[in-house]
Design an enzyme around this catalytic site. Structure first.
Site, PDB file in Angstrom:
ATOM      1  CG  HIS A 100     -96.260 -55.115 -14.941  1.00  0.00           C
ATOM      2  ND1 HIS A 100     -96.700 -55.393 -13.670  1.00  0.00           N
ATOM      3  CD2 HIS A 100     -94.947 -54.770 -14.816  1.00  0.00           C
ATOM      4  CE1 HIS A 100     -95.717 -55.210 -12.812  1.00  0.00           C
ATOM      5  NE2 HIS A 100     -94.640 -54.839 -13.473  1.00  0.00           N
TER       6      HIS A 100
ATOM      7  CG  ASP B  61     -94.942 -51.218 -13.689  1.00  0.00           C
ATOM      8  OD1 ASP B  61     -94.643 -50.615 -14.733  1.00  0.00           O
ATOM      9  OD2 ASP B  61     -94.114 -51.496 -12.813  1.00  0.00           O
TER      10      ASP B  61
END
Length: 362
Positions: free
Chosen positions: A93, A267
């Site tokens: 991420h 995220d």
């Protein structure tokens, strides 16, 4: 090749990068697997089970020093010093984490992210099982926090005869959103789903036989839906990029007091304005009169299920990396899409664009 599996250090994380079946498959191919002692305990996997599958039990330094490190979550701040020039295969991420991107570049790590491994049809095979779990959990978490003792409105998700169920709005009809819709419908809620894709909305409408409302996602439509919702689930994903803020603070403030929002996209920076990453120990934050649940590792709440689901998805790719090393990127286009960092630079176009925008370069 030596494959290292460190223990996860993200708060509340219970998963492990490889289950015993994965260890066994790698050892059967002639590879060595070094697992940090105790790494599987919170996923119900003891050291003995890993040892019997063929793993060596080691300390954190040895696990991180392997040729290929297989994890679940992105390296935490205390782990950055352990990064090296080998390969790292995990959720990263990076679009929402410039500091980690810089550390991976500085260490010259070849970093492959589960969330950008992409098949020719555009699907994300390694993100999908965790999205399925997060989608289902989002409804359970939302229903829990709608209860009065936890600060919610005191609304029962499915209602009772003569009293309607909670009004649930799901934004995003992808894997996570579709699972959230199914869970909410199954529990008897009044469900509306919004997405920019008409084909995705048609598929959900057909699947649920007219039991849901579908709306094309526009700023106006989202505002209207959120204002009347008891529970809002943000399930927006743009692979490799920060999630767009589709729910503004004004929309949050338009909800009735005690409304709950669940930000599955946290995220990737979150799709609800005002949401910040939280933990399983302290999962919600008040935003105005609403509660926002934004745990950054939701599937860790079901570590046993999530570990098995993740390993069965990632294992074919781990085997390819173990067998062929970096040559696997040339042989497997899906893995090539997963490469975020290589030779000291960001090589994934969407991640590079997102990080450039964060730094003001784009």
């Amino acid at each position: 090749m030596i494959i290292g599996v460190p223990a996860e250090t993200k708060p509340g994380e219970t998963r492990i990068g490889l289950a015993p079946a994965g260890v066994h498959a790698l050892v059967a191919r002639g590879h060595a697997v070094a697992v940090e002692a105790g790494a599987g305990r919170r996923a119900g996997i003891g050291d003995d089970a890993l040892r019997e599958a063929g793993a060596s039990l080691v300390d954190a330094d040895e696990a991180w020093g392997a040729d290929l490190v297989v994890k679940v979550k992105e390296p935490q701040s205390g782990e950055l010093r352990r990064l090296g020039p080998g390969m790292l295969f995990t959720f990263l991420h990076l679009a929402a984490d410039p500091a980690l991107a810089d550390a991976l570049c500085a260490a010259r790590t070849t970093a492959v992210s589960y969330d950008t491994v992409r098949l020719d049809d555009g699907t994300l095979p390694l993100l999908a099982p965790m999205s399925e779990i997060a989608g289902r959990l989002s409804v359970l978490a939302g229903a829990h926090h709608l209860l009065s003792p936890y600060g919610g409105r005191g609304v029962l998700l499915g209602g009772v005869p003569g009293v309607p169920g909670a009004r649930v709005v799901v934004i995003g009809a992808g894997v996570a959103g579709a699972q959230a819709v199914a869970q909410a419908v199954g529990l008897g809620a009044d469900v509306t789903v919004l997405d920019v894709s008409l084909p995705a909305l048609r598929r959900l409408d057909a699947r649920h036989g007219g039991r849901i409302r579908t709306m094309t996602s526009t700023g106006y439509a989202v505002a209207e839906a959120v204002a009347g919702a008891d529970l809002v689930i943000g399930a927006v994903l743009v692979p490799g990029r920060e999630a767009p803020r589709v729910v503004t603070r004004a929309m949050v403030d338009s909800m009735a007091s005690g409304g709950v929002l669940v930000d599955i996209a946290i995220d990737q920076g979150g799709c609800i304005e005002g949401s910040v990453p939280t933990t399983h120990d302290d999962p919600v934050r008040a935003v105005g009169d609403a509660l926002v649940y934004s745990v950054a590792n939701m599937p860790a709440a079901v570590g046993v299920t999530a570990t098995l689901a993740l390993t069965q998805a990632t294992l074919p790719y781990v085997l390819r990396l173990a067998d062929a090393g970096a040559a696997a990127f040339d042989a497997d286009p899906a893995l090539a899409h997963g490469v975020n960092v290589r030779d000291g630079r960001i090589v994934h176009p969407a991640v590079a664009q997102a990080l450039g925008a964060v730094r003001g370069d784009a």
